[in-house]
Write an enzyme that holds these catalytic residues in place. Structure first.
Site, short mmCIF file in Angstrom:
data_model
loop_
_atom_site.label_atom_id
_atom_site.label_comp_id
_atom_site.label_asym_id
_atom_site.label_seq_id
_atom_site.Cartn_x
_atom_site.Cartn_y
_atom_site.Cartn_z
N HIS A 186 11.51 1.13 2.68
CA HIS A 186 11.03 -0.24 2.91
C HIS A 186 11.93 -0.94 3.93
CE1 HIS A 186 8.20 0.00 -0.37
NE2 HIS A 186 9.11 0.09 -1.30
N SER B 233 0.50 -9.67 -5.23
CA SER B 233 0.75 -8.35 -5.81
C SER B 233 2.19 -8.27 -6.36
CB SER B 233 0.52 -7.28 -4.74
OG SER B 233 0.63 -6.00 -5.30
N ARG C 286 -3.07 -2.19 -9.74
CA ARG C 286 -3.54 -3.44 -10.35
C ARG C 286 -5.00 -3.62 -9.99
NH1 ARG C 286 -3.73 -9.10 -9.41
NH2 ARG C 286 -3.47 -8.66 -7.19
N LYS C 287 -5.27 -4.22 -8.82
CA LYS C 287 -6.67 -4.44 -8.42
C LYS C 287 -7.08 -3.57 -7.24
CE LYS C 287 -8.23 -8.97 -9.82
NZ LYS C 287 -8.75 -10.26 -9.32
N GLY D 63 0.81 -1.23 0.00
CA GLY D 63 0.00 0.00 0.00
C GLY D 63 0.84 1.27 0.00
P1 A3P Z 1 -2.63 -5.25 -5.97
O1 A3P Z 1 -1.51 -5.73 -6.81
O2 A3P Z 1 -3.13 -6.30 -5.02
O3 A3P Z 1 -3.74 -4.66 -6.76
P2 A3P Z 1 2.72 -0.71 -3.34
O4 A3P Z 1 2.17 0.63 -3.58
O5 A3P Z 1 3.23 -0.93 -1.95
O6 A3P Z 1 3.68 -1.11 -4.39
O7 A3P Z 1 1.48 -1.71 -3.43
C1 A3P Z 1 0.81 -1.91 -4.63
C2 A3P Z 1 -0.56 -2.48 -4.31
O8 A3P Z 1 -1.39 -1.44 -3.79
C3 A3P Z 1 -1.25 -3.03 -5.53
O9 A3P Z 1 -2.09 -4.09 -5.06
C4 A3P Z 1 -2.04 -1.82 -5.98
O10 A3P Z 1 -3.10 -2.13 -6.85
C5 A3P Z 1 -2.54 -1.28 -4.64
N1 A3P Z 1 -2.89 0.14 -4.68
C6 A3P Z 1 -2.30 1.14 -5.37
N2 A3P Z 1 -2.93 2.29 -5.16
C7 A3P Z 1 -3.97 2.03 -4.35
C8 A3P Z 1 -5.01 2.83 -3.80
N3 A3P Z 1 -5.10 4.12 -4.06
N4 A3P Z 1 -5.91 2.23 -2.99
C9 A3P Z 1 -5.82 0.92 -2.72
N5 A3P Z 1 -4.86 0.10 -3.21
C10 A3P Z 1 -3.94 0.66 -4.02
#
Ligand code: A3P
Length: 347
Positions: free
Chosen positions: A156, A186, A313-314, A96
């Site tokens: 991280h 993810s 992504r989702k 997230g």
């Molecule tokens: P998924 O691959 O399960 O969809 P990070 O930002 O730490 O790289 O994490 C990426 C994950 O957060 C992806 O998950 C992405 O789709 C989701 N993500 C990105 N923006 C988001 C938002 N505004 N609200 C909720 N989830 C989000």
């Protein structure tokens, strides 16, 4: 006064990308001072394929981290000077980060721009808030110094790897974690995008097995989460510990909590005007994903071959159900429950 290039110092954060562009004369050749130490650190065991076949992980202070990022962590340890006003967002990758970067940045700057002209419309959240170990691994330490306070960064790094200056400055840390099963899924898709196909990495089963053994970037994931969880119990006023799934479920409540923690709570007038909901909407998955700046496939993000769209992504909880067998899910749950035992944390 520090040289801010063409950017004048202001009392709110500016997107990192603007500061970097105004100060690119400060970028140095990456330091090679830690190469001898790096060469002595253990390499990941064979038979544990990871998401970065081009860059094996090395074991640094109990964490598996890609070599270039350990280089960044070492440079931070040596050169970074944290300020008490710094704000640090920490996540394990794919938990997230993008979302919370947007939320924090929008919350801090909500009175600086009309929301329909907010920098998030023109800058990817990662261009607003940069990752510390990555910029330190690429010779940008002087740019970090040039950023006016209050600065907002992301990292991280596990708690055990954070440079002492961050602990000593007592700056605020927002930590976000996510069901590790969804982190794995993810990460699988994200790495597949970077590599031009998920199968270029290893089979999903191989990557799953590595994850269960704790071999993932900045892993083991359970140590990452527990490190910040334990510290947040000691210093709750300085470490806000949040869970992705809970924010998804109650975004407005968490937006208020976040604003309070970072020192700019919503006023009654703002609440009555619906500003909290507007910030939540601006940073929502659907809104950000569909902005032109986030919706392109061109690898445009500095220092790595990543396009902004890869971060969206989702944006759901529980996608693991579509990918893990019941047996795989149970095995990973059991490992994590065992590690979390006695801590009060539950997946
Ligand atoms: P998924 O691959 O399960 O969809 P990070 O930002 O730490 O790289 O994490 C990426 C994950 O957060 C992806 O998950 C992405 O789709 C989701 N993500 C990105 N923006 C988001 C938002 N505004 N609200 C909720 N989830 C989000």
């Amino acid at each position: 006064m520090a040289n801010y290039g063409s950017v004048s110092p202001v009392d709110f954060p500016i997107p990192y990308k603007i500061i970097e562009e105004a100060n690119n004369h400060l970028i140095e050749k990456p330091q090679e001072e830690h190469e001898a130490l790096l060469a002595t650190l253990p390499l990941q065991p064979s038979g544990t394929p990871n998401f970065h076949p081009k860059q094996p992980f090395i074991l640094y202070k109990g964490a598996w981290i890609a070599k270039s990022l350990v280089r960044g962590a070492l440079a931070m340890e040596q050169h970074f000077k944290s300020r008490p006003t710094d704000l640090l967002l920490v996540t394990s990758p794919k938990s997230g980060t993008t979302w919370l970067k947007a939320m924090i940045f929008a919350t801090l700057t909500r009175t600086s721009y009309p929301l329909d002209q907010h920098p998030l419309h023109t800058h990817n959240p990662h261009q607003c808030v940069t990752n510390l170990e990555r910029v330190f691994s690429t010779g940008r330490r002087q740019i970090i110094e040039a950023i006016p306070s209050p600065r907002v960064f992301n990292s991280h790094l596990p708690y055990s790897v954070l440079p002492q200056t961050i602990i000593d400055s007592d700056c605020r840390i927002v930590y976000v974690w996510r069901d590790p099963k969804d982190v794995l899924i993810s990460m699988w898709y994200f790495s597949g995008k970077i590599m031009g196909g998920a199968d270029k990495i290893a089979t999903f089963e191989e990557v799953y097995n590595s994850f269960c053994q704790g071999v993932n970037n900045y892993g083991p994931i359970w140590s990452h989460v527990l490190g910040y969880w334990e510290e947040s119990k000691q210093r709750p006023e300085k470490i806000l510990f949040l869970k992705y799934e809970n924010i998804l479920q109650e975004p407005v409540k968490h937006a208020k909590k976040l604003a309070h923690f970072i020192g700019c709570p919503y006023s009654e007038a703002e609440e009555n005007q619906g500003v909290v909901e507007q910030i939540v909407e601006l940073c929502s998955f659907g809104k950000l994903k569909n902005m032109d700046v986030n919706n392109n496939e061109i690898p445009s993000m500095s220092a790595h071959n990543i396009s902004p769209s890869y971060f969206f992504r989702k944006g759901e909880a529980g996608d693991w159900k579509n990918h893990l067998t019941q047996e795989m899910a149970e095995r990973l749950n059991t490992i994590i429950e065992e590690k979390f035992k006695g801590s009060g944390l539950k997946i």
